[in-house]
Write an enzyme that holds these catalytic residues in place. Structure first.
Site, PDB file in Angstrom:
ATOM      1  N   ASP A 249      -6.756  -2.713   3.077  1.00  0.00           N
ATOM      2  CA  ASP A 249      -5.592  -3.486   3.061  1.00  0.00           C
ATOM      3  C   ASP A 249      -5.945  -5.095   3.130  1.00  0.00           C
ATOM      4  OD1 ASP A 249      -4.245  -1.655   1.740  1.00  0.00           O
ATOM      5  OD2 ASP A 249      -3.489  -1.047   3.592  1.00  0.00           O
TER       6      ASP A 249
ATOM      7  N   THR B 154      -2.499   1.358  -4.756  1.00  0.00           N
ATOM      8  CA  THR B 154      -2.939   2.326  -3.753  1.00  0.00           C
ATOM      9  C   THR B 154      -4.548   2.914  -4.244  1.00  0.00           C
ATOM     10  OG1 THR B 154      -2.653   4.700  -3.213  1.00  0.00           O
ATOM     11  CG2 THR B 154      -1.787   4.174  -5.266  1.00  0.00           C
TER      12      THR B 154
ATOM     13  N   ASP C  56       0.924  -1.144  -0.090  1.00  0.00           N
ATOM     14  CA  ASP C  56       0.150  -0.038   0.118  1.00  0.00           C
ATOM     15  C   ASP C  56       0.893   1.122  -0.063  1.00  0.00           C
ATOM     16  OD1 ASP C  56      -2.337   1.488   0.589  1.00  0.00           O
ATOM     17  OD2 ASP C  56      -1.999   1.680   2.473  1.00  0.00           O
ATOM     18  N   LYS C  57       0.464   2.192  -0.302  1.00  0.00           N
ATOM     19  CA  LYS C  57       1.128   3.432  -0.245  1.00  0.00           C
ATOM     20  C   LYS C  57       0.819   4.499   1.163  1.00  0.00           C
ATOM     21  CE  LYS C  57      -0.121   7.395  -2.179  1.00  0.00           C
ATOM     22  NZ  LYS C  57      -0.193   8.275  -1.196  1.00  0.00           N
TER      23      LYS C  57
ATOM     24  N   ARG D  60       5.319  16.986  -5.046  1.00  0.00           N
ATOM     25  CA  ARG D  60       3.818  17.047  -5.427  1.00  0.00           C
ATOM     26  C   ARG D  60       3.801  18.629  -5.838  1.00  0.00           C
ATOM     27  NH1 ARG D  60       0.683  12.950  -1.646  1.00  0.00           N
ATOM     28  NH2 ARG D  60      -1.283  13.732  -2.791  1.00  0.00           N
TER      29      ARG D  60
ATOM     30  N   ASP E 292      -5.232   6.023  -4.123  1.00  0.00           N
ATOM     31  CA  ASP E 292      -4.902   7.590  -4.492  1.00  0.00           C
ATOM     32  C   ASP E 292      -4.696   7.816  -5.780  1.00  0.00           C
ATOM     33  OD1 ASP E 292      -4.377   9.872  -3.743  1.00  0.00           O
ATOM     34  OD2 ASP E 292      -2.931   9.554  -2.184  1.00  0.00           O
TER      35      ASP E 292
END
Length: 1167
Positions: free
Chosen positions: A898, A786, A488-489, A706, A788
């Site tokens: 998860d 992920t 997972d992130k 980002r 996201d």
């Protein structure tokens, strides 16, 4: 288009096969396949998709049809018929089909349907809905014993020993004492049943705690407390933040707080009717559902929010129409209807009006109507049932025991044949099978299970990885065989804590060390504004508005910083929240007057942590967001003045637009400004021409930041009124509403003034980069799954060095059809050594039509990033990897989303983090930080696998050597089925005489832990399974035959005169040989190993003196007893020593020569 893009060239050798395949497709004739093809031909204008299947390589076209992969997942294979089909697996297919049919009959699933739910009236439900209870147990009272026994006896080893033990109840087949067979088997079963019972009881307690959690249910008579498991569809449930309300018992508060991590979880899927917040909205946390810790804004149904009091919910006649339960957690369709008004009120419901189960209320009190319960909730539908995990080593040992059983049968048949099938030969055959049954030792399971427990204890006691918990003690060896790591992130690789790092204005850039300059510029700019006459402010607005038509004047750095900071402080969806002081009631419709508005008491809520980081940064440089509702927001300047802005329009961020916007009016100047921020790919065409944006975005991305581009456009009142009328019309349209709304908004997005470029860093977990590098060097391929956004996932992949800076990244374009997927896979196939980034939607389409091809291509990538994945998709990817590659997979995550992925993998690791303990509790291993996975795999995984491999093979050697001696003994005595050693000696041989030295192999190690971490390349050898293979097994078989033959023939040869002492002589040499073989196998000595060797030797010498009646030939009634004086003679001692030396010395010589001539890789390091 598809037929214009050439596939790999077809060589002439494969032409005939190609024609056959073309004929196969063209002869499909009418039917569903033909219709489907026609549809795609119209849709994608790719007429030859079916005729030009996607292949992995040129050679694929030349292969025989049995290796040919067609488009829709199927392979064309030669169909077997009749007896051949039945023998080659048909019987297994029939059995499976029958079992599936029986299960479906017994557990027939109810068809899921849409429903109408009346507010507060569960009795009006037309259908029966499942109970709202959580059930994670594997068994119930009736299925526990049968289920556990089935799990044990499905292994050949255990089933074999059950049959052997039962055979001892038949007098004609009885060979020894019953306890020699039943005691080891009973011990194994007792330990297993006890362990399963404890695990099951713990699961039961956890379920009971969750199902007993109390919630407030709204009824006609007021509030009543109801258990979570008693909630029904149609109930009105009140969920609140867990602060202590007036009149609430402190104990009840403690129970609620402890059970729900300080906030009440939503117990079932609900439609949001009402909230205590004046704005009619609230924030919820969805970390246990989708893994994102960002707070999501939810909006109450406006009709019920406008009601004067809570009790009025029962005075109206209203219902909710909800779609049938489904997996997708990001969408919902429904309607709210109030019948008793004139005309009836209809409101459409979407995802923003829902409160899914397992989410947490983060602000205020909410009231919702329950629409789905129990198994029909989104969270349960996205969670897979836990399965019993079996390690690869156990499966390999199971195969070896089958080979041993085959050898056992062959040996018994040979013995009966040499007897000449005299007398009742079938009875003799069974007796020989029982005599040689020690070829397959029951102690193998006992030793391995005890070894697994020892490895678990060592892992939990390792001071270098504190807090690590082993929850599944049966698969520690899996940690040493992993090839794929799926992670997972959010919260796993990252801390999910954003930090503002960079502000770039084109000509000047500010980093963390120059933020004080920005602070002084902001302070000066607002002091200048305040020093101007108050009457000057209104007149400044027309002046600024006319700037768009006049030539641009170069602004000073100070004014540019002021504009940029103000834009960042206004363009967002962040809401400041002030915690209520203790003693405030939960029911006050809602005591904002009693809240503490001091800076220390303020927290920010937003749907993205990036937004919060930006607002926190503007606060740090002097411009503070102090309040916000749906219509306005207030900023506080460094001098303490409060600026009020009216929010005219909001354009939220979407994955399609990749930007967000807001139109605000400054209350003091009446100036209307349109602010927008977004990804550089979306904003570069919107802002005015510049020569620095693209370059600086690339620089920041390479640093792992980002980036967001911020721009503005000043609007006149006329421009805004024109926009508002067109925007309102577009929102009311029925057809193509989204397209029309987007077109109107885009009319504003022209020639916007570029203000700044921001860089935010999502801080990684400690030592993530070196840990990922270590895993890559160990030959482990890492995939990031992920929920996201694609940009965020790509950014983290770069910053964590999951993807190296020099490596190309192929971003898989969004695809919605088979044709698009075909073209995109062809484009991807031409790339070499590049990382793949793909979204969940595109992945779903590709897996539907090109499952095998996509997985095969992805497995060749050095890294894969899957973004926007649902929990079910994560588990599906893990399952696909396991099935297609046959390699061992490990999944690691920290949130409730998860859990499915962790349970689907061969080895699941959970991290205890900010998202709670749900993943940690469901995992096989629980760690506290991602960096601990390095030591867990390189050291403990390596040691567990190599030790278990050595232990398993040595235990089999111990059984083989005594069976060889039995075979020699029977051969000498005219193939009589008489046991060489009696019951106690056989039990003692496998326990007190050799158990401690053999079991001490669990302390052995080939290299030191520091070396294993320093040279992760050593881990690559483990994945090939060379420590336990048919090759190593055959070597041990040959050693056993050699030693067994030498020991028995040596004893018979050297002791002709004292033939009655043959048992004592051979058994003594056997024990000494086993102790020396353990010493030969050990690579690193531990003081406990030395103790075990001498303890076992001492126990044997003592038994020679005190248990001499067991050392006769055959049964004690033969009258041969051991002479204690005899074993103390020099003759006895030198002859036993000679036999032992002959059996062991050649092996020591061979081992020495092998280490000198062909040393293993680890020996170079250990030396």
């Amino acid at each position: 288009m598809a037929d214009q893009i050439p596939l790999y060239p077809v060589r002439s050798a494969g032409a005939a096969a190609s024609h056959r395949r073309a004929a196969y497709y063209s002869s499909a004739g009418p039917g569903p396949g033909a219709d489907r093809r026609g549809r795609y031909q119209l849709e994608d204008e790719s007429a030859h998709l079916d005729e030009m299947p996607l292949m992995m390589s040129e050679e694929g076209f030349e292969n025989d049809e049995s290796d040919y992969h067609t488009l829709p997942r199927a392979r064309i294979t030669r169909r077997k018929r009749g007896l051949e089909w039945f023998v080659c697996g048909g019987w297994k297919f029939l059995c499976t089909s029958c079992c599936d049919w029986l299960i479906n009959v017994c557990q027939r699933k109810k068809e899921l349907k849409a429903r109408t739910v009346w507010l507060g009236c569960p009795e009006k439900c037309e259908e029966k809905h499942p109970r709202n209870s959580i059930k994670n147990q594997k068994y119930n009272v009736f299925t526990f014993i049968p289920g556990v026994l089935y799990e044990q006896f499905k292994f050949f080893l255990n089933l074999y020993f059950l049959v052997v033990s039962c055979s001892q109840f038949v007098p004609a087949l009885k060979i020894g004492y019953l306890y020699t067979y039943w005691a080891p088997l009973g011990f194994v079963l007792a330990v297993t049943i006890a362990r399963e019972a404890i695990d099951e009881f713990r699961r039961f307690q956890r379920d009971k705690e969750m199902n007993s959690q109390l919630y407030s249910k709204l009824t006609v008579r007021g509030k009543v407390q109801v258990k979570s498991s008693d909630i029904q569809v149609g109930d009105l449930i009140i969920v609140e933040k867990a602060f202590l309300s007036c009149g609430q018992h402190p104990l009840m508060y403690m129970l609620q707080a402890s059970a729900s991590f300080q906030n009440q979880r939503i117990p079932s899927d609900m439609v949001f009717l009402r909230t205590s917040e004046k704005a009619g909205s609230c924030f919820i946390r969805t970390d246990q559902l989708d893994g994102e810790t960002d707070w999501k804004l939810k909006v109450a149904v406006s009709c019920t929010q406008r009601l004067p009091a809570l009790g009025d919910l029962f005075s109206i006649s209203a219902y909710v129409y909800a779609q049938k339960p489904q997996l997708d957690i990001h969408s919902f369709e429904g309607t709210f209807t109030r019948e008793d008004s004139d005309p009836p009120i209809h409101e459409s419901l979407s995802i923003e009006n829902t409160l899914w189960a397992s989410t947490i209320v983060a602000s205020g009190t909410v009231i919702g109507v329950v629409i789905y319960t129990g198994k029909e909730t989104r969270s349960v539908m996205n969670t897979s049932n836990p399965k019993n995990k079996v390690g690869l080593l156990d499966l390999e040992l199971n195969q070896l025991t089958k080979a041993l059983f085959l050898a056992l049968v062959v040996l018994s048949v040979v013995m009966v044949t040499l007897q000449g099938f005299a007398g009742p030969w079938y009875r003799n055959l069974f007796r020989f099978l029982l005599l040689f049954s020690y070829i397959i030792p029951i102690s193998l399971r006992v030793n391995l299970d005890m070894g697994k427990a020892a490895y678990g204890w060592m892992i939990m006691k390792d001071e270098n990885i504190p807090g690590t918990v082993v929850r599944t003690s049966t698969i520690p060896e899996e940690l040493g065989r992993l090839v794929y790591l799926l992670t997972d992130k959010t919260g796993t690789l990252t801390q999910n804590e954003m930090v503002f790092k960079r502000l770039h204005l084109g000509t000047v850039s500010y980093g963390t060390d120059t933020m004080d300059e920005i602070q002084s510029h902001v302070l000066n700019s607002y002091l200048q504004v305040h020093s101007q006459p108050s009457g000057h402010n209104p007149s400044s607005a027309p002046l600024r508005r006319s700037q768009s038509s006049t030539p641009k004047v170069k602004k000073s750095v100070s004014s540019r910083i002021h504009e940029a900071v103000k834009a960042i402080a206004l363009c967002h969806n962040v809401t400041p929240v002030y915690e209520a002081r203790a003693g405030i009631t939960g029911e006050t419709e809602f005591a904002e007057a009693d809240q503490d508005f001091s800076d220390e008491n303020r927290t920010y809520q937003a749907s993205s942590p990036d937004e919060v980081a930006l607002v926190r940064w503007t606060e740090s440089v002097g411009l503070t967001l102090i309040s916000r509702d749906l219509a306005s927001m207030q900023l506080k300047t460094p001098s303490g003045q409060v600026l009020t802005y009216c929010i005219l329009q909001m354009f939220p961020f979407t994955s399609e637009s990749k930007r967000m916007g807001i139109i605000v009016r400054d209350e003091s100047t009446a100036e209307i400004t349109f602010y927008m921020k977004g990804a550089d790919v979306a904003m570069s065409t919107i802002v005015q021409y510049n020569d620095w944006l693209e370059e600086e975005c690339g620089n920041m991305a390479r640093e792992g930041l980002r980036t967001l581009v911020v721009a503005k456009r000043t609007l006149t009142e006329e421009q805004y009124q024109d926009f508002e009328s067109r925007y309102s019309q577009a929102k009311l349209s029925i057809h193509d509403r989204a397209l029309k709304v987007a077109a109107v908004v885009e009319s504003l997005e022209r020639e916007m003034e570029l203000l700044c470029l921001t860089g935010v860093e999502d801080q990684l977990q400690a030592d993530v980069r070196p840990t990922l590098e270590m895993l890559r060097n160990a030959g482990i391929k890492i995939w990031m799954l992920t929920g996201d956004k694609l940009e965020t996932a790509t950014c983290i992949a770069k910053s964590s060095h999951l993807v190296s800076r020099t490596q190309d990244i192929h971003v898989f374009r969004p695809v919605t059809s088979r044709g698009e997927a075909h073209l995109e896979l062809n484009a991807f196939r031409r790339k070499h050594d590049c990382a793949l980034v793909i979204s969940g939607d595109s992945l779903e389409v590709c897996l539907r039509y090109y499952e095998h091809e996509l997985v095969e291509l992805a497995c060749q990538c050095p890294a894969v990033v899957c973004c926007r994945c649902s929990p079910t998709q994560k588990a599906h990817i893990v399952t696909l990897l396991r099935q297609h590659t046959r390699k061992r997979t490990c999944a690691i995550g920290d949130g409730g989303n998860d859990v499915s992925m962790i349970q689907a993998a061969d080895c699941g690791i959970g991290i205890e983090g900010k998202e709670g303990k749900q993943a940690s509790l469901a995992a096989d291993f629980s760690i506290t930080q991602f960096r601990h996975i390095g030591r867990l795999l390189m050291v403990h995984g390596r040691n567990s696998y190599k030790r278990s491999a050595a232990l398993g093979q040595f235990v089999m050697h111990r059984g083989l050597i005594i069976s060889t001696m039995q075979a020699v003994f029977s051969s000498v005595f005219y193939f009589a089925s008489v046991p060489l050693y009696q019951g106690f000696l056989m039990v003692g041989y496998a326990t007190i005489y050799t158990m401690f030295p053999v079991f001490s192999l669990v302390l052995d190690q080939d290299v030191k832990p520091e070396m294993a971490i320093l040279y992760p390349e050593l881990y690559k050898d483990l994945t090939k399974g060379r420590s336990l293979s048919f090759k190593t097994f055959l070597i041990w078989v040959l050693i056993s035959i050699y030693q067994g033959g030498i020991l028995m023939y040596g004893a018979l040869l050297l002791f002709e005169d004292e033939f009655v002492h043959v048992v004592a002589i051979s058994f003594t040499a056997l024990i000494l040989t086993e102790l020396l073989m353990v010493a030969l196998t050990i690579r690193t000595w531990h003081w406990l190993m030395v103790v075990a060797e001498f303890l076992s030797l001492g126990c044997y010498v003592a038994s020679l003196a005190f248990l001499n009646e067991y050392f006769g030939i055959g049964r004690v009634s033969f009258g041969a007893f051991l002479d204690v004086a005899f074993i103390t003679t020099v003759t006895f001692l030198w002859k036993v020593s000679a036999i032992t030396v002959v059996s062991c010395l050649p092996l020591y010589v061979l081992k020495y020569l092998k280490r000198k001539l062909s040393p293993p890789s680890y020996s170079k390091l250990s030396s």
